[in-house]
Enzyme design. Structure first.
Site, PDB file in Angstrom:
ATOM      1  CG  HIS A  57      -5.961   1.813   5.141  1.00  0.00           C
ATOM      2  ND1 HIS A  57      -5.553   2.712   6.102  1.00  0.00           N
ATOM      3  CD2 HIS A  57      -4.924   0.968   4.955  1.00  0.00           C
ATOM      4  CE1 HIS A  57      -4.312   2.409   6.467  1.00  0.00           C
ATOM      5  NE2 HIS A  57      -3.915   1.350   5.788  1.00  0.00           N
ATOM      6  N   GLY A  74       2.224   2.445  10.923  1.00  0.00           N
ATOM      7  CA  GLY A  74       3.159   3.563  10.808  1.00  0.00           C
ATOM      8  C   GLY A  74       3.802   3.971  12.122  1.00  0.00           C
ATOM      9  CD  GLU A 120      -3.273   5.412   6.707  1.00  0.00           C
ATOM     10  OE1 GLU A 120      -3.257   5.385   5.470  1.00  0.00           O
ATOM     11  OE2 GLU A 120      -2.353   4.948   7.412  1.00  0.00           O
ATOM     12  CD  GLU A 180      -3.461  -2.504   7.248  1.00  0.00           C
ATOM     13  OE1 GLU A 180      -2.335  -2.677   6.803  1.00  0.00           O
ATOM     14  OE2 GLU A 180      -4.149  -1.496   6.994  1.00  0.00           O
ATOM     15  CE  LYS A 213      -0.415   3.194   4.744  1.00  0.00           C
ATOM     16  NZ  LYS A 213      -0.360   3.299   6.183  1.00  0.00           N
ATOM     17  CG  ASN A 250      -1.801   1.185   1.336  1.00  0.00           C
ATOM     18  OD1 ASN A 250      -1.810   2.025   0.431  1.00  0.00           O
ATOM     19  ND2 ASN A 250      -2.538   1.295   2.429  1.00  0.00           N
ATOM     20  CB  SER A 272       5.010  -1.572  12.246  1.00  0.00           C
ATOM     21  OG  SER A 272       4.569  -0.256  12.533  1.00  0.00           O
TER      22      SER A 272
HETATM   23  P1  13P Z   1       2.841   0.570   7.804  1.00  0.00           P
HETATM   24  O1  13P Z   1       3.432  -0.677   7.217  1.00  0.00           O
HETATM   25  O2  13P Z   1       3.542   1.826   7.370  1.00  0.00           O
HETATM   26  O3  13P Z   1       2.676   0.473   9.280  1.00  0.00           O
HETATM   27  O4  13P Z   1       1.371   0.712   7.186  1.00  0.00           O
HETATM   28  C1  13P Z   1       0.544  -0.395   7.219  1.00  0.00           C
HETATM   29  C2  13P Z   1      -0.646  -0.082   6.418  1.00  0.00           C
HETATM   30  O5  13P Z   1      -1.424   0.784   6.750  1.00  0.00           O
HETATM   31  C3  13P Z   1      -0.851  -0.861   5.181  1.00  0.00           C
HETATM   32  O6  13P Z   1      -2.118  -0.663   4.668  1.00  0.00           O
END
Ligand code: 13P
Length: 259
Positions: free
Chosen positions: A96, A184, A98, A178, A13, A11, A221
């Site tokens: 997601h 993150g 976010e 997740e 982003k 991803n 992560s």
């Molecule tokens: P990170 O790997 O940066 O923690 O993000 C995970 C994520 O949100 C994948 O969709």
């Protein structure tokens, strides 16, 4: 699931410019040729046509980070499944954290996105996961079960030809666990935690007796140092990788562990 069948989904982003993205896509595609895992990439919308050109004859699937349920219409700021299919996308991520947290997308909207996407023949990676507060209140199982069951209930009742999803390589329904507090932050859930939540999700899925498997990915992560031990867990069918997936050194090291 055997290590060779695991899914590594990237991803990206809201990151990367066109040149960086095409270079990274080329690099991942070369690595993916020697890799036993199935590799998926979700770039931002503007990068998709450029990445598509690089990946059109490769083993790597590409898709979007979100999708609307309708084919067209007055939905400012949205993108339709048919628009994504037109440029060769095979999947979309939906729900997601976010999207849920920063943009206030409700569970109902997310389910509409997921079902709309499936109806139009795009695979879906549905993200679920608890917040830090829910984790600390021991509400992980409650929250994740609700998110998974509400989607699967609607899926079971939807007029979608579920038989067409039996070839999981072409069209699949995937759940990504997740934990919001692990995204993150560098804080990874322990392997015990991951195994326990994945076992719960798998047991919910089993009750529906769908004519296809629903792989369950872990995200939060994941990096070059922990990917292998997480993916070695039998109940983990793959990873959804954020930060490490836009760093060629890190994603290269992750992919190398599957070649
Ligand atoms: P990170 O790997 O940066 O923690 O993000 C995970 C994520 O949100 C994948 O969709």
């Amino acid at each position: 699931m055997a290590l060779s069948n695991k899914i590594l989904a990237c991803n990206w982003k809201m990151n990367l410019k066109i040149q960086e993205a095409t270079e990274l896509a080329r690099f991942v595609s070369q690595k993916a040729d020697k890799c036993n895992a199935s590799v998926w990439i979700a770039p931002s919308f503007t990068l998709l046509p450029h990445v598509a050109k690089i990946l059109e004859n490769s083993r790597v699937n590409y898709g979007a980070q979100n999708v609307h349920w309708d084919t067209c219409g007055a939905y400012t700021g949205e993108i339709s499944p048919s628009m994504l299919k037109e440029i060769g996308c095979s999947f979309s991520i939906v729900g997601h954290s976010e999207r849920r947290q920063i943009f206030g997308e409700s569970n109902d909207i997310i389910i509409k996105r997921a079902l709309g996407s499936l109806k139009h023949g795009l695979s879906v990676i549905l993200c679920v996961g608890e917040t830090l507060q829910e984790f600390e209140n021991n509400e992980t199982v409650k929250v994740v079960s609700f998110q998974v069951k509400s989607f699967l209930n609607e899926l079971a009742n939807a007029s979608i030809e579920l038989e067409s999803f039996s070839d999981s390589k072409v069209k699949s329904i995937i759940i990504a666990y997740e934990p919001v507090w692990a995204i993150g932050t560098g804080k990874v859930a322990t392997n015990e935690n991951i195994a326990s939540v994945h076992t719960t999700i798998h047991s919910i899925i089993q009750k529906y007796s769908f004519p296809f498997t629903v792989p369950v990915l872990y995200g939060g992560s994941v990096n070059e140092n922990n990917a292998r031990s997480i993916l070695d867990l039998e109940v983990v069918d793959g990873a959804l990788i954020g930060g490490a997936s836009i760093d060629s050194r890190k994603i290269g090291m992750i992919l190398d562990q599957f070649s």
